[in-house]
Motif scaffolding. Structure first.
Motif, PDB file in Angstrom:
ATOM      1  N   LEU A  49     -28.481 -46.065 -31.758  1.00  0.00           N
ATOM      2  CA  LEU A  49     -27.430 -47.070 -31.830  1.00  0.00           C
ATOM      3  C   LEU A  49     -27.385 -47.859 -30.527  1.00  0.00           C
ATOM      4  O   LEU A  49     -27.656 -47.320 -29.448  1.00  0.00           O
ATOM      5  CB  LEU A  49     -26.071 -46.403 -32.041  1.00  0.00           C
ATOM      6  CG  LEU A  49     -25.722 -45.884 -33.429  1.00  0.00           C
ATOM      7  CD1 LEU A  49     -24.316 -45.316 -33.402  1.00  0.00           C
ATOM      8  CD2 LEU A  49     -25.828 -46.972 -34.481  1.00  0.00           C
ATOM      9  N   ASP A  50     -27.015 -49.110 -30.644  1.00  0.00           N
ATOM     10  CA  ASP A  50     -26.772 -49.929 -29.466  1.00  0.00           C
ATOM     11  C   ASP A  50     -25.542 -49.357 -28.758  1.00  0.00           C
ATOM     12  O   ASP A  50     -24.445 -49.366 -29.315  1.00  0.00           O
ATOM     13  CB  ASP A  50     -26.524 -51.381 -29.898  1.00  0.00           C
ATOM     14  CG  ASP A  50     -26.292 -52.308 -28.718  1.00  0.00           C
ATOM     15  OD1 ASP A  50     -25.927 -51.829 -27.623  1.00  0.00           O
ATOM     16  OD2 ASP A  50     -26.449 -53.526 -28.906  1.00  0.00           O
ATOM     17  N   PRO A  51     -25.686 -48.830 -27.547  1.00  0.00           N
ATOM     18  CA  PRO A  51     -24.534 -48.214 -26.880  1.00  0.00           C
ATOM     19  C   PRO A  51     -23.391 -49.187 -26.639  1.00  0.00           C
ATOM     20  O   PRO A  51     -22.225 -48.789 -26.615  1.00  0.00           O
ATOM     21  CB  PRO A  51     -25.118 -47.694 -25.560  1.00  0.00           C
ATOM     22  CG  PRO A  51     -26.395 -48.434 -25.368  1.00  0.00           C
ATOM     23  CD  PRO A  51     -26.912 -48.749 -26.733  1.00  0.00           C
ATOM     24  N   ASP A  52     -23.720 -50.469 -26.477  1.00  0.00           N
ATOM     25  CA  ASP A  52     -22.655 -51.457 -26.279  1.00  0.00           C
ATOM     26  C   ASP A  52     -21.826 -51.627 -27.546  1.00  0.00           C
ATOM     27  O   ASP A  52     -20.593 -51.796 -27.484  1.00  0.00           O
ATOM     28  CB  ASP A  52     -23.249 -52.802 -25.869  1.00  0.00           C
ATOM     29  CG  ASP A  52     -23.852 -52.757 -24.475  1.00  0.00           C
ATOM     30  OD1 ASP A  52     -23.432 -51.888 -23.679  1.00  0.00           O
ATOM     31  OD2 ASP A  52     -24.744 -53.573 -24.193  1.00  0.00           O
ATOM     32  N   LEU A  53     -22.500 -51.568 -28.725  1.00  0.00           N
ATOM     33  CA  LEU A  53     -21.768 -51.659 -29.990  1.00  0.00           C
ATOM     34  C   LEU A  53     -20.869 -50.444 -30.185  1.00  0.00           C
ATOM     35  O   LEU A  53     -19.720 -50.566 -30.631  1.00  0.00           O
ATOM     36  CB  LEU A  53     -22.737 -51.786 -31.160  1.00  0.00           C
ATOM     37  CG  LEU A  53     -23.335 -53.168 -31.445  1.00  0.00           C
ATOM     38  CD1 LEU A  53     -24.267 -53.092 -32.649  1.00  0.00           C
ATOM     39  CD2 LEU A  53     -22.223 -54.181 -31.704  1.00  0.00           C
ATOM     40  N   ALA A  54     -21.385 -49.259 -29.887  1.00  0.00           N
ATOM     41  CA  ALA A  54     -20.580 -48.046 -30.021  1.00  0.00           C
ATOM     42  C   ALA A  54     -19.372 -48.095 -29.082  1.00  0.00           C
ATOM     43  O   ALA A  54     -18.253 -47.738 -29.473  1.00  0.00           O
ATOM     44  CB  ALA A  54     -21.433 -46.817 -29.719  1.00  0.00           C
ATOM     45  N   ALA A  55     -19.581 -48.549 -27.855  1.00  0.00           N
ATOM     46  CA  ALA A  55     -18.470 -48.666 -26.906  1.00  0.00           C
ATOM     47  C   ALA A  55     -17.456 -49.692 -27.378  1.00  0.00           C
ATOM     48  O   ALA A  55     -16.235 -49.499 -27.233  1.00  0.00           O
ATOM     49  CB  ALA A  55     -19.010 -49.036 -25.522  1.00  0.00           C
ATOM     50  N   ARG A  56     -17.954 -50.804 -27.959  1.00  0.00           N
ATOM     51  CA  ARG A  56     -17.060 -51.820 -28.495  1.00  0.00           C
ATOM     52  C   ARG A  56     -16.196 -51.255 -29.624  1.00  0.00           C
ATOM     53  O   ARG A  56     -14.994 -51.494 -29.686  1.00  0.00           O
ATOM     54  CB  ARG A  56     -17.895 -53.007 -29.008  1.00  0.00           C
ATOM     55  CG  ARG A  56     -17.144 -54.065 -29.774  1.00  0.00           C
ATOM     56  CD  ARG A  56     -16.228 -54.861 -28.892  1.00  0.00           C
ATOM     57  NE  ARG A  56     -15.616 -55.972 -29.608  1.00  0.00           N
ATOM     58  CZ  ARG A  56     -14.451 -56.520 -29.257  1.00  0.00           C
ATOM     59  NH1 ARG A  56     -13.810 -56.086 -28.187  1.00  0.00           N
ATOM     60  NH2 ARG A  56     -13.965 -57.520 -29.940  1.00  0.00           N
ATOM     61  N   ALA A  57     -16.811 -50.477 -30.503  1.00  0.00           N
ATOM     62  CA  ALA A  57     -16.078 -49.878 -31.614  1.00  0.00           C
ATOM     63  C   ALA A  57     -14.985 -48.951 -31.094  1.00  0.00           C
ATOM     64  O   ALA A  57     -13.847 -48.972 -31.590  1.00  0.00           O
ATOM     65  CB  ALA A  57     -17.038 -49.128 -32.530  1.00  0.00           C
ATOM     66  N   ARG A  58     -15.298 -48.150 -30.091  1.00  0.00           N
ATOM     67  CA  ARG A  58     -14.298 -47.211 -29.546  1.00  0.00           C
ATOM     68  C   ARG A  58     -13.165 -47.970 -28.850  1.00  0.00           C
ATOM     69  O   ARG A  58     -11.990 -47.585 -28.954  1.00  0.00           O
ATOM     70  CB  ARG A  58     -14.958 -46.249 -28.563  1.00  0.00           C
ATOM     71  CG  ARG A  58     -15.611 -45.075 -29.242  1.00  0.00           C
ATOM     72  CD  ARG A  58     -15.964 -43.960 -28.271  1.00  0.00           C
ATOM     73  NE  ARG A  58     -16.282 -42.761 -29.032  1.00  0.00           N
ATOM     74  CZ  ARG A  58     -17.454 -42.548 -29.631  1.00  0.00           C
ATOM     75  NH1 ARG A  58     -18.426 -43.446 -29.526  1.00  0.00           N
ATOM     76  NH2 ARG A  58     -17.657 -41.449 -30.329  1.00  0.00           N
ATOM     77  N   ALA A  59     -13.499 -49.013 -28.143  1.00  0.00           N
ATOM     78  CA  ALA A  59     -12.458 -49.796 -27.465  1.00  0.00           C
ATOM     79  C   ALA A  59     -11.511 -50.430 -28.485  1.00  0.00           C
ATOM     80  O   ALA A  59     -10.288 -50.466 -28.277  1.00  0.00           O
ATOM     81  CB  ALA A  59     -13.099 -50.867 -26.593  1.00  0.00           C
ATOM     82  N   LEU A  60     -12.066 -50.921 -29.584  1.00  0.00           N
ATOM     83  CA  LEU A  60     -11.226 -51.513 -30.630  1.00  0.00           C
ATOM     84  C   LEU A  60     -10.364 -50.453 -31.301  1.00  0.00           C
ATOM     85  O   LEU A  60      -9.193 -50.725 -31.637  1.00  0.00           O
ATOM     86  CB  LEU A  60     -12.115 -52.220 -31.661  1.00  0.00           C
ATOM     87  CG  LEU A  60     -12.774 -53.513 -31.189  1.00  0.00           C
ATOM     88  CD1 LEU A  60     -13.851 -53.951 -32.176  1.00  0.00           C
ATOM     89  CD2 LEU A  60     -11.729 -54.620 -31.023  1.00  0.00           C
ATOM     90  N   ALA A  61     -10.920 -49.266 -31.525  1.00  0.00           N
ATOM     91  CA  ALA A  61     -10.132 -48.184 -32.122  1.00  0.00           C
ATOM     92  C   ALA A  61      -8.976 -47.799 -31.199  1.00  0.00           C
ATOM     93  O   ALA A  61      -7.853 -47.550 -31.661  1.00  0.00           O
ATOM     94  CB  ALA A  61     -11.018 -46.983 -32.404  1.00  0.00           C
ATOM     95  N   ARG A  62      -9.254 -47.757 -29.912  1.00  0.00           N
ATOM     96  CA  ARG A  62      -8.192 -47.441 -28.963  1.00  0.00           C
ATOM     97  C   ARG A  62      -7.101 -48.512 -28.979  1.00  0.00           C
ATOM     98  O   ARG A  62      -5.904 -48.201 -29.001  1.00  0.00           O
ATOM     99  CB  ARG A  62      -8.778 -47.321 -27.556  1.00  0.00           C
ATOM    100  CG  ARG A  62      -7.752 -46.962 -26.494  1.00  0.00           C
ATOM    101  CD  ARG A  62      -8.356 -46.937 -25.093  1.00  0.00           C
ATOM    102  NE  ARG A  62      -7.378 -46.495 -24.118  1.00  0.00           N
ATOM    103  CZ  ARG A  62      -7.207 -45.227 -23.758  1.00  0.00           C
ATOM    104  NH1 ARG A  62      -7.965 -44.295 -24.296  1.00  0.00           N
ATOM    105  NH2 ARG A  62      -6.288 -44.901 -22.877  1.00  0.00           N
ATOM    106  N   ALA A  63      -7.508 -49.780 -29.014  1.00  0.00           N
ATOM    107  CA  ALA A  63      -6.535 -50.870 -29.032  1.00  0.00           C
ATOM    108  C   ALA A  63      -5.677 -50.812 -30.300  1.00  0.00           C
ATOM    109  O   ALA A  63      -4.476 -51.098 -30.266  1.00  0.00           O
ATOM    110  CB  ALA A  63      -7.253 -52.212 -28.945  1.00  0.00           C
ATOM    111  N   ALA A  64      -6.300 -50.435 -31.429  1.00  0.00           N
ATOM    112  CA  ALA A  64      -5.542 -50.321 -32.674  1.00  0.00           C
ATOM    113  C   ALA A  64      -4.637 -49.102 -32.664  1.00  0.00           C
ATOM    114  O   ALA A  64      -3.545 -49.113 -33.259  1.00  0.00           O
ATOM    115  CB  ALA A  64      -6.511 -50.233 -33.858  1.00  0.00           C
TER     116      ALA A  64
END
Length: 520
Positions: free
Chosen positions: A5-20
């Protein structure tokens, strides 16, 4: 075989989950519920029920709510009243007789009540700590399951005394985890039944005594087999925090505990669920209990291909909520399921892609892989083959917890012979192909890799939308499992209260520092 997986995409997904998730955590921190307050009393030592089966904890909390409200918590009114009524059980009896008038103490009386409540709560937390140490010592003494995935098998007849020999037989046949399904509808009971129960519909009631009996029986068979057999039940519904507390006190090892299951599939109010869930997970964290989340349920009501990204979003949200409450990676049995229509071309490749995405996103979590149910037709030969493919996907993608599928699943109640065949199926596949992943390589442009990246991209898009509109609004408009659950409706809403400035929860005060340390 590994999905890069693209680590930047995975980090982006986690950041969005945290924001939600952060606004939901703020909401949970700002509220309490009747079940949270009952859990406080149970951990402080209040157990038992009146002759009609209504728990003493319900009597006390309901009376406090009626007389002074719940916004201050029950600890201050209750331990203030204990100056005149001795212990919690004597107080509960006086409450039922109408002899108690609660107040919210102030000044010196409030400080004394808070101190006494904290001592009592510390005793309950210490008992949970002792049971966790006991588990660790038993695993050291007896030995653990020799391999992963753990074989997870369901037992539930309705009669705890029938469940016990069936659970022991399941362990002897190879089960590493025994799950006792709750009686249908217990999640909607706003009290925890008392004692050992012998009647239940499609399951056995979750009670403290049933927990104790089953744990003792599995300890016996663990010593016989030379490996620790884990016990699972359900911390969900209107009594989620109380059942979590009882599970910690009776040394259960796993609990089904999903952040949105009760909202979506039992129509429990979202604020009630998220508030209960956070406190329950704090207890799970302290007790060393592994949670199992319920993403598989989405795919019973929505299409498993079209809705695959909603499973990924829920996994990311469950991870955030769990870690915020103090759970560690090894305690995150995040859920997903083998529910794609087998008649669909490339169905197995799609299943493999979704399972590999979950494993790549959560490399240190013991993922829980759920067997096919939606497309079981009664063709026992086709069902047995489908379960074999499910087991193969689990072996190839490093699942941590493998729930055994049965060829009559979702058609009739399986016979014991079905269970035996299902266990043989899993053992054969795991023995024959358990290390096959070491011999296979996934091309970056393969169908499986491309599908996994597509699902992750769709999950990120959905998380961005949820971030813009809010998670409660997304739940309200049917984003997950096609269920519309508005935040101002649902069962249990009348049991929610907004905390006052002087709110006191001595259990939370003891657990919060531990939670913050783990989250850091």
């Amino acid at each position: 075989m590994k999905l890069d997986l693209d680590p930047d995409l995975a980090a982006r997904a986690r950041a969005l989950a945290r924001a939600a998730g952060e606004p939901i955590v703020d909401l949970a921190r700002a509220h309490t519920t009747t079940s949270v307050e009952r859990a406080v009393l149970r951990l402080a030592g209040l157990n038992g029920a009146d002759p009609d089966g209504r728990p003493w904890a319900n009597h006390v909390v309901d009376t406090v709510r009626d007389q002074v409200g719940l916004e201050h918590g029950v600890a201050l009114p209750v331990w203030d009243a204990l100056r005149e009524h001795g212990d919690l059980h004597a107080l509960a009896g006086a409450v039922v007789r109408g002899e108690v008038r609660f107040r919210v103490p102030t000044g010196t009386a409030a400080r004394e009540a808070r101190s006494a409540a904290r001592v009592a709560a510390a005793g309950g937390v210490a008992r949970i700590d002792a049971r966790r140490r006991e588990r660790e010592a038993l695993i050291e003494e007896i030995g653990d399951a020799p391999r992963r995935p753990w074989i997870y098998l369901i037992v539930a007849t309705g009669d705890i005394y029938e469940d016990i020999p069936q659970a022991q037989a399941a362990a002897r046949e190879g089960a590493d985890v025994v799950a006792v399904i709750r009686s249908t509808g217990q999640s909607l009971l706003d009290h925890v039944p008392e004692g050992a129960t012998r009647e239940g519909y499609a399951g056995t009631y979750a009670t403290q005594e049933n927990f104790r009996l089953m744990r003792a029986a599995l300890d016996d068979v663990s010593r016989e087999l030379g490996r620790y057999v884990r016990l699972t039940n359900y911390a969900s519904g209107l009594c989620m925090p109380e059942i979590a507390a009882l599970a910690g006190l009776e040394r259960l090892d796993m609990m089904l505990n999903d952040s949105m299951y009760g909202i979506l599939f039992r129509d429990i109010n979202p604020i009630r669920t998220f508030t209960d869930q956070r406190f329950a997970r704090q207890i799970h964290a302290r007790a060393g209990i592994i949670i199992n989340t319920g993403e598989d349920n989405y795919l019973t009501t929505a299409d498993a291909v079209e809705a695959a990204h909603t499973v990924t979003v829920s996994q990311l949200l469950n991870e955030y909520f769990a870690k915020e409450a103090g759970l560690e990676d090894w305690q995150l049995g995040l859920g997903h399921a083998f529910e794609i229509n087998p008649a669909l071309p490339d169905s197995f490749r799609l299943e493999l892609a979704h399972a590999m995405l979950a494993r790549a996103l959560f490399p240190d979590a013991p993922l829980k892989w759920m067997p096919p149910t939606k497309h079981m037709t009664g063709d026992i030969f086709g069902g047995y083959l489908l379960d074999g493919f499910f087991n193969l996907a689990g072996a190839l993608t490093g699942q941590g917890i493998l729930l055994i599928g049965m060829m009559t699943e979702a058609v009739v109640t399986p016979f014991l012979s079905d269970r035996d065949l299902a266990l043989r199926n899993a053992r054969y596949v795991l023995d024959a192909a358990g290390r096959l992943h070491e011999d296979l390589q996934l091309a970056p442009d393969s169908f499986v890799a491309q599908r996994a990246h597509t699902v992750l991209g769709e999950a990120i898009d959905l998380l961005e939308r949820i971030g813009a509109e809010g998670l409660l609004a997304a739940i309200g408009d049917g984003t997950f499992g096609l269920m519309r659950r508005p935040a101002d409706r649902g069962k249990g809403l009348d049991g929610v209260a907004e905390k006052a400035e002087d709110y006191c929860n001595p259990v939370a005060e003891l657990l919060e520092p531990d939670v913050r340390e783990r989250a850091a």
